[in-house]
Every structure is written in C-alpha cells, then in structure tokens.
Design a protein around this motif. Structure first.
Motif, mmCIF file in Angstrom:
data_model
loop_
_atom_site.group_PDB
_atom_site.id
_atom_site.type_symbol
_atom_site.label_atom_id
_atom_site.label_comp_id
_atom_site.label_asym_id
_atom_site.label_seq_id
_atom_site.Cartn_x
_atom_site.Cartn_y
_atom_site.Cartn_z
ATOM 1 N N LYS A 195 0.837 -1.202 0.000
ATOM 2 C CA LYS A 195 0.000 0.000 0.000
ATOM 3 C C LYS A 195 0.874 1.255 0.000
ATOM 4 O O LYS A 195 0.612 2.222 -0.734
ATOM 5 C CB LYS A 195 -0.923 0.002 1.223
ATOM 6 C CG LYS A 195 -2.009 -1.063 1.189
ATOM 7 C CD LYS A 195 -2.828 -1.024 2.472
ATOM 8 C CE LYS A 195 -3.859 -2.158 2.501
ATOM 9 N NZ LYS A 195 -4.592 -2.196 3.784
ATOM 10 N N ARG A 210 2.705 2.851 -3.307
ATOM 11 C CA ARG A 210 2.031 3.774 -4.231
ATOM 12 C C ARG A 210 2.421 5.223 -3.942
ATOM 13 O O ARG A 210 2.532 6.035 -4.850
ATOM 14 C CB ARG A 210 0.520 3.594 -4.114
ATOM 15 C CG ARG A 210 0.041 2.223 -4.609
ATOM 16 C CD ARG A 210 -1.375 1.929 -4.177
ATOM 17 N NE ARG A 210 -1.822 0.625 -4.683
ATOM 18 C CZ ARG A 210 -2.853 -0.032 -4.213
ATOM 19 N NH1 ARG A 210 -3.553 0.469 -3.218
ATOM 20 N NH2 ARG A 210 -3.188 -1.205 -4.730
ATOM 21 N N TRP A 213 5.214 3.810 -7.076
ATOM 22 C CA TRP A 213 5.069 2.498 -7.700
ATOM 23 C C TRP A 213 3.604 2.214 -8.037
ATOM 24 O O TRP A 213 2.720 2.409 -7.201
ATOM 25 C CB TRP A 213 5.604 1.391 -6.778
ATOM 26 C CG TRP A 213 7.091 1.447 -6.653
ATOM 27 C CD1 TRP A 213 7.807 2.092 -5.683
ATOM 28 C CD2 TRP A 213 8.050 0.881 -7.541
ATOM 29 N NE1 TRP A 213 9.154 1.950 -5.901
ATOM 30 C CE2 TRP A 213 9.339 1.211 -7.044
ATOM 31 C CE3 TRP A 213 7.951 0.129 -8.712
ATOM 32 C CZ2 TRP A 213 10.514 0.813 -7.678
ATOM 33 C CZ3 TRP A 213 9.122 -0.266 -9.346
ATOM 34 C CH2 TRP A 213 10.382 0.070 -8.835
ATOM 35 N N ASP A 214 3.366 1.779 -9.264
ATOM 36 C CA ASP A 214 2.008 1.449 -9.705
ATOM 37 C C ASP A 214 1.696 0.017 -9.286
ATOM 38 O O ASP A 214 1.863 -0.928 -10.060
ATOM 39 C CB ASP A 214 1.907 1.616 -11.225
ATOM 40 C CG ASP A 214 0.494 1.367 -11.733
ATOM 41 O OD1 ASP A 214 -0.431 1.334 -10.889
ATOM 42 O OD2 ASP A 214 0.314 1.189 -12.949
#
Length: 448
Positions: free
Chosen positions: A65, A68, A72-73
């Motif tokens: 979580k 992101r 980071w996708d």
C-alpha cells in the motif's frame, strides 16, 4: 572398558540441546541425543523461525500500500495463505536437515525417539533400548499451555498455527504476551478480523508501560479488538464449523479459530525425573544451580525446561556453558543480566535492561530521555504511526540502565545499542557519538 555407552546423553535436540551436544562432541566426548519430534526444537520447527517468516510475509500488506506513495504502480494484491505456509514449512524442513547434519558431522549419535530417565546414569528409549551415560542433560524444552474449560479442545496453539488449511476470517487470540501480540499482528495484516482476549488489562507484562501502551494504541488503530478482564467460560462448535466463545464480562463472540497463547509449560512430565530424585519447582521446571546441575549429581538441564529465561539465545548460551565447563576445560556460567528481548509485533518492540518502573523502585533517582517521532518512511506514506524510543539512566551516575523502543526495525537497532547498555556506558557516551543521518537509529544519540 567404560561402564558407560556414552559420556553424555542429551534428551531434546532443540537450541540448547543441539549446542551442548555438538560442542561436547567437538571437545572429544562420546555423545548421543534423543529427539522424539524433529531436530531443531521449538524455535526452528514451530516457533521463532517460522513465525518470523510469517511476519516478513505480513509486512508486505502495508508495504504494498505504501509503495504507491513512493511512485510504484502497485495493483490490488490478493494474499494466498497456502503459498506462504508451504514455503515456510519447506524452509523448516531445510533447517531441520542442517541441524541434523551439524550433529552428525560432529559424531553425535541421534536417536529419533522419546527417552526417559530410569536411573541416575540410565536412559530408556521408546524402542526399549537401555543406554548408560556418565552425564545426562535434559533439554526437552516447553509446550504451550492450554487452559482447562468446556470446549477448550476446539482451540489450537502456536504448534498448530503454521499448518492451518485455510486462513481464518475471524480469529480469537487468548493471552497478552509476546506470542499473542505477534500473531495478532500477523493475522490482522493478512486480513483476518482479530480479537485478543486477556484476563487482565495488561499486555506484555514486564515491558515498559509507555511502550506497551503505544503498541495497544497502534494495534487498535489497525483494527485489532481487545477484550480485557475476560475469563473463558466455554467454546461451542456450531453447525457451520464456526466457534461460539463465551467469556465473563463480555458478549459471546463467533469466530473461525481460537488460538491459545497463554504461556508455556516445561516438558518434565513423563521423563522419569521423580524416580531418580530430580527436584522440580512449583511450575514443574527442573531446579538447577548456576552450572546447570540438577539435584542429582549426574543430571543437568538447560533451556526452557528450567524456566529461567525462555529465550532461544539463552538456551544456546546455557548449552555452550555446559559443554565448555564439563568437557572443554573452560568453566564459566551464563550471565543473565541485561538480556535484550523483542516482540515482533506490528510495529515491533525491543527492550534491554530495567523499565522506568523497575529503575525507580531499585535506584530511586533516575533520569528518563525519550524521542517520540514518525519514521521518515511513514511520513511520506501518510501513515500516522509514531515510534517511541526511551532511555532510562541512573540519576546519579548517568549510566544507561534501560533502553526501550517501539517502531520499524526496533529489534535490529537495539541489538547494537544493547552492547552499550551491557557495557555500562553513560548517556554522555551516547551524546558524544555523531548521529548517522538520516536514520531512525540516530534518535538514540539525540534523546532529550
């Protein structure tokens, strides 16, 4: 020809028994060890090692979580319990093999069966074989305590938790110690609804009050429910295989799994100790002196079976001291002062030395220094979780007598700092050390 089959016979091939066996054999003793389950003992097979691997797995829930926020996708991820469970058990198999190989490489004879004491120098194996040994070492460890009440047989312990077929959606964990809080964090991160039930309103008794209160606050924020002042009354299995748990002072709760983490009991029953006069204390642990010798001259004990300090590194040190003293010509005793410990909760706790309460009672004059901060990673991740570092010092000499921490990587940071506390360094020594920036550990030399 010797009257004995072996110089040393060890009952139990856990951390303490394995170290004692291997080192005694390396010193030239003829050694045998009996293990009725698997070589490696509680820590390696069904304790700290597999549990730490589950903790690593649990950390990914928050890390994925948080990623992101760091650009980071990361798609929504699904956790697969059987994959982690099977990989962990495979690593346990690997370690079991390494521990077995380590004994065999040192010439230790391994009996894969239960052994009982039938004389001061005699052991009888489950197969009926009688073995005589000049010295017997008991390193049989301990087992989880299961409270006695109607339906308690429907619960599991830390022994079985690593083998669960499916991940329970609702888990009730009984206890307030480190095992209870660690598994509460693990299951919560995996997505289970966790309820921790305790007889009192104190978790982690023995740890610093501020630190354990911080864990309680964070755990509740993460969604873990606590029921305090609760005594179990009964557990009833329902038609759909769920469990209805009744307890005093609270409404019944329906869960899919009850995990008992209510302490550990020394494995002394059925060993034949009463037949040879080995004395036990009120908890059923073997009474030993500073050299690990029981009340019978030829029989010694190390590790959890003595119920001194139930920690793997302590059992290893006791096994080493035993071998060095009896067979290595290097007599010494284990120093139990200032033993560091950790709770691998979410976030983890690490501690060494006296708590603030203990220091005030013992020293009278104390100075307390703290740092209450958000880790840099948590700030960017938008996570409001705060770390707490706490240093307890002798008010007169400035000597650091306790360090207590909760926050990311606290156990990794404390291990090095524990050396300073053990060495008796002062707060001035910490202050004189240049900070390593930017780190969380630098807070230790910036405490106010």
């Amino acid at each position: 020809m010797s009257d004995y089959d072996f110089d040393l016979f060890v009952i139990g091939a856990g951390s303490g028994g394995t170290r004692a066996s291997r080192m005694s054999a390396a010193y030239g003793a003829k050694v045998a060890v009996a293990e009725e389950y698997r070589v490696g003992g509680t820590c390696v097979i069904r304790g700290c090692v597999p549990k730490k691997l589950l903790i690593f797995g649990a950390h990914f829930a928050e890390d994925l979580k948080d990623a992101r926020r760091f650009g980071w996708d990361v798609p929504d991820c699904r956790f697969d319990w059987p994959t982690l469970r099977d990989n962990v058990l495979a690593d346990v198999d690997r370690l079991n093999g390494l521990y077995t190989q380590g004994l065999e490489n040192n010439g230790v004879t391994i009996f894969h069966e239960r052994a009982t004491i039938t004389g001061p120098n005699e052991v009888t194996l489950a197969s009926g074989k009688v073995v005589r040994a000049k010295t017997i070492l008991i390193a049989a460890g301990a087992h989880p305590h299961v409270p006695s009440f109607p339906g308690s047989e429907h619960g599991i312990t830390s022994n079985e938790v690593f083998h669960l077929e499916t991940l329970p959606k609702r888990v009730l964990i009984a206890g307030g110690g480190y095992i209870a809080n660690e598994f509460a964090g693990i299951f919560n991160e995996f997505g289970s609804k966790v309820t921790l039930v305790n007889r009192t309103d104190v978790i982690l008794r023995g740890y610093d009050a501020q630190v354990r209160d911080r864990l309680l606050q964070i755990s509740m924020t993460k969604g873990i429910e606590f029921r305090f002042f609760a005594e179990f009354e009964k557990i009833e299995k329902q038609a759909d295989e769920s469990l209805l748990v009744s307890m005093s002072g609270h409404d019944p709760i329906e869960v899919d799994c009850v995990l008992f983490a209510t302490g550990r009991v020394p494995n002394t029953k059925g060993l034949g100790l009463e037949t040879v006069g080995v004395e036990l204390n009120e908890r059923g642990a073997i009474k030993v002196d500073a050299d690990n010798r029981s009340t019978v001259e030829s029989i010694y004990a190390v590790g959890d079976v003595t119920d001194r300090v139930q920690l793997t590194p302590v059992a290893i040190r006791e096994g080493q001291a035993f071998a060095d003293t009896l067979f290595g010509g290097k007599p010494h005793q284990v120093d139990y002062h200032c033993i560091p410990s950790a709770v691998f909760s979410h976030p983890p706790i690490a501690s060494v030395g006296m708590t603030e309460g203990e220091a005030r009672n013992k020293l009278g004059s104390v100075k307390v220094y703290t740092s209450d901060f958000r880790a840099m990673k948590n700030v960017l991740a938008g996570r409001h979780e705060r770390a707490l570092y706490k240093m307890i010092c002798d008010g007169v000499t400035g000597r650091v007598v306790g360090l207590h921490m909760i926050g990311p990587d606290a156990p990794e940071i404390l291990q090095a700092a524990a050396v300073a506390v053990k060495a008796g360094l002062t707060k001035d020594a910490f202050d004189a050390t240049v900070a390593l920036h930017p780190t969380m550990a630098e807070e230790l030399v910036l405490l106010k």
